[in-house]
Design a protein around this motif. Structure first.
Motif, PDB file in Angstrom:
ATOM      1  N   VAL A   1       0.840  -1.204   0.000  1.00  0.00           N
ATOM      2  CA  VAL A   1       0.000   0.000   0.000  1.00  0.00           C
ATOM      3  C   VAL A   1       0.870   1.247   0.000  1.00  0.00           C
ATOM      4  CG1 VAL A   1      -1.630   1.323   1.413  1.00  0.00           C
ATOM      5  CG2 VAL A   1      -2.008  -1.102   1.008  1.00  0.00           C
ATOM      6  N   VAL A   2       1.896   1.269   0.824  1.00  0.00           N
ATOM      7  CA  VAL A   2       2.788   2.438   0.889  1.00  0.00           C
ATOM      8  C   VAL A   2       3.469   2.657  -0.455  1.00  0.00           C
ATOM      9  CG1 VAL A   2       4.917   3.319   1.922  1.00  0.00           C
ATOM     10  CG2 VAL A   2       3.156   2.337   3.370  1.00  0.00           C
ATOM     11  N   PHE A   3       4.011   1.608  -1.032  1.00  0.00           N
ATOM     12  CA  PHE A   3       4.685   1.745  -2.316  1.00  0.00           C
ATOM     13  C   PHE A   3       3.713   2.241  -3.389  1.00  0.00           C
ATOM     14  CE2 PHE A   3       5.736  -0.056  -6.474  1.00  0.00           C
ATOM     15  CZ  PHE A   3       6.949   0.562  -6.693  1.00  0.00           C
ATOM     16  N   PHE A   4       2.551   1.618  -3.468  1.00  0.00           N
ATOM     17  CA  PHE A   4       1.580   1.970  -4.499  1.00  0.00           C
ATOM     18  C   PHE A   4       1.099   3.414  -4.353  1.00  0.00           C
ATOM     19  CE2 PHE A   4      -2.896   2.259  -5.810  1.00  0.00           C
ATOM     20  CZ  PHE A   4      -2.743   2.017  -7.165  1.00  0.00           C
ATOM     21  N   PHE A   5       0.663   3.788  -3.159  1.00  0.00           N
ATOM     22  CA  PHE A   5       0.091   5.116  -2.979  1.00  0.00           C
ATOM     23  C   PHE A   5       1.129   6.230  -3.078  1.00  0.00           C
ATOM     24  CE2 PHE A   5      -3.570   2.835  -1.185  1.00  0.00           C
ATOM     25  CZ  PHE A   5      -4.560   3.438  -1.947  1.00  0.00           C
ATOM     26  N   LEU A   6       2.317   5.997  -2.568  1.00  0.00           N
ATOM     27  CA  LEU A   6       3.347   7.031  -2.708  1.00  0.00           C
ATOM     28  C   LEU A   6       3.765   7.190  -4.167  1.00  0.00           C
ATOM     29  CD1 LEU A   6       5.578   6.542   0.456  1.00  0.00           C
ATOM     30  CD2 LEU A   6       3.783   8.239   0.045  1.00  0.00           C
ATOM     31  N   ARG A   7       3.783   6.102  -4.897  1.00  0.00           N
ATOM     32  CA  ARG A   7       4.120   6.163  -6.322  1.00  0.00           C
ATOM     33  C   ARG A   7       3.035   6.927  -7.099  1.00  0.00           C
ATOM     34  NH1 ARG A   7       7.856   6.574  -9.934  1.00  0.00           N
ATOM     35  NH2 ARG A   7       7.432   5.428 -11.826  1.00  0.00           N
ATOM     36  N   ILE A   8       1.788   6.618  -6.826  1.00  0.00           N
ATOM     37  CA  ILE A   8       0.680   7.325  -7.491  1.00  0.00           C
ATOM     38  C   ILE A   8       0.690   8.806  -7.115  1.00  0.00           C
ATOM     39  CG2 ILE A   8      -1.844   7.517  -7.625  1.00  0.00           C
ATOM     40  CD1 ILE A   8      -0.799   5.154  -9.180  1.00  0.00           C
ATOM     41  N   ARG A   9       0.910   9.100  -5.846  1.00  0.00           N
ATOM     42  CA  ARG A   9       0.943  10.506  -5.418  1.00  0.00           C
ATOM     43  C   ARG A   9       2.060  11.252  -6.116  1.00  0.00           C
ATOM     44  NH1 ARG A   9       0.616  11.228   0.908  1.00  0.00           N
ATOM     45  NH2 ARG A   9       0.807  13.385   0.239  1.00  0.00           N
ATOM     46  N   HIS A  10       3.194  10.585  -6.324  1.00  0.00           N
ATOM     47  CA  HIS A  10       4.307  11.223  -7.008  1.00  0.00           C
ATOM     48  C   HIS A  10       3.986  11.431  -8.490  1.00  0.00           C
ATOM     49  CE1 HIS A  10       8.381  12.309  -8.052  1.00  0.00           C
ATOM     50  NE2 HIS A  10       8.384  11.349  -8.974  1.00  0.00           N
ATOM     51  N   LEU A  11       3.399  10.428  -9.124  1.00  0.00           N
ATOM     52  CA  LEU A  11       3.081  10.544 -10.557  1.00  0.00           C
ATOM     53  C   LEU A  11       2.077  11.647 -10.842  1.00  0.00           C
ATOM     54  CD1 LEU A  11       2.845   6.812 -11.679  1.00  0.00           C
ATOM     55  CD2 LEU A  11       4.570   8.474 -12.333  1.00  0.00           C
ATOM     56  N   TYR A  12       1.056  11.750  -9.988  1.00  0.00           N
ATOM     57  CA  TYR A  12       0.015  12.742 -10.225  1.00  0.00           C
ATOM     58  C   TYR A  12       0.225  14.030  -9.438  1.00  0.00           C
ATOM     59  CZ  TYR A  12      -2.336   9.181 -12.853  1.00  0.00           C
ATOM     60  OH  TYR A  12      -2.640   8.235 -13.792  1.00  0.00           O
ATOM     61  N   ARG A  13       1.331  14.110  -8.742  1.00  0.00           N
ATOM     62  CA  ARG A  13       1.711  15.320  -7.991  1.00  0.00           C
ATOM     63  C   ARG A  13       0.549  15.844  -7.150  1.00  0.00           C
ATOM     64  NH1 ARG A  13       4.285  14.907 -12.562  1.00  0.00           N
ATOM     65  NH2 ARG A  13       6.438  15.494 -12.819  1.00  0.00           N
ATOM     66  N   THR A  14       0.073  14.979  -6.266  1.00  0.00           N
ATOM     67  CA  THR A  14      -1.079  15.368  -5.447  1.00  0.00           C
ATOM     68  C   THR A  14      -0.679  16.092  -4.177  1.00  0.00           C
ATOM     69  OG1 THR A  14      -1.132  13.221  -4.369  1.00  0.00           O
ATOM     70  CG2 THR A  14      -2.523  13.523  -6.319  1.00  0.00           C
ATOM     71  N   GLN A  15       0.585  16.156  -3.844  1.00  0.00           N
ATOM     72  CA  GLN A  15       1.055  16.937  -2.683  1.00  0.00           C
ATOM     73  C   GLN A  15       2.535  17.082  -2.717  1.00  0.00           C
ATOM     74  OE1 GLN A  15      -0.389  15.407   1.000  1.00  0.00           O
ATOM     75  NE2 GLN A  15      -1.873  17.013   1.095  1.00  0.00           N
TER      76      GLN A  15
END
Length: 163
Positions: A149-163
């Motif tokens: 979960v950590v890997f997936f969500f941090l990767r998605i957050r980085h790709l879509y620049r959500t924060q």
């Protein structure tokens, strides 16, 4: 007016909670239902630890109330448990985030265990009983899912620049 970054964040947060709700009621056989990870609890832990300025106990309460409604269970069990979990995460997120992901999994095991005990207690008051050994397996599975979960969500957050 919300910025694109804020819209992406809200959309990503909403979709993850919606997925967690669907996962919580996904029909499984009796043998596999006790291996289902507590994904909503995991998501509350993740989001509160990674966005403590925006999310907190109210977020945990609302997600728990949604889970109670969707699962047609005793109202307030998941809401109270996820509020307690969100509080613990708010008070200790800096310490927990400083650990490696595998050490964080031990914390997640404890937090999800607290969640399971509180939910089982509330349901026990209402007359529903769950044997204790059926609480340990989902807690263990949830802790093992934490690194994914950590890997997936941090990767998605980085790709879509959500924060």
């Amino acid at each position: 007016m919300a910025t694109p970054k804020q819209r992406n964040y809200a959309l990503f947060l909403g979709l993850s909670i919606a997925f967690g709700l669907v996962f919580a009621v996904l029909p499984l056989t009796q043998d596999f239902s006790y291996l289902r990870p507590e994904l909503l609890c995991l998501l509350v832990i993740f989001w509160v630890m990674n966005s403590p300025e925006q999310l907190g106990m109210t977020f945990g309460f609302l997600v728990g109330l949604l889970q109670d409604v969707v699962e047609l269970g005793v109202w307030g069990g998941h809401a109270m448990a996820l509020t307690i979990i969100a509080y613990i995460c708010l008070m200790s997120y800096q310490r927990i985030r400083s650990y490696s992901v595998w050490h964080q999994s031990l914390w997640v095991f404890i937090l999800v265990g607290v969640h399971q005990v509180v939910v089982n207690w509330v349901q026990g008051i209402a007359g529903y009983r769950t044997p204790a050994h059926y609480l340990v397996l989902p807690t263990l599975m949830t802790a093992l899912c934490w690194p994914l979960v950590v890997f997936f969500f941090l990767r998605i957050r980085h790709l879509y620049r959500t924060q």
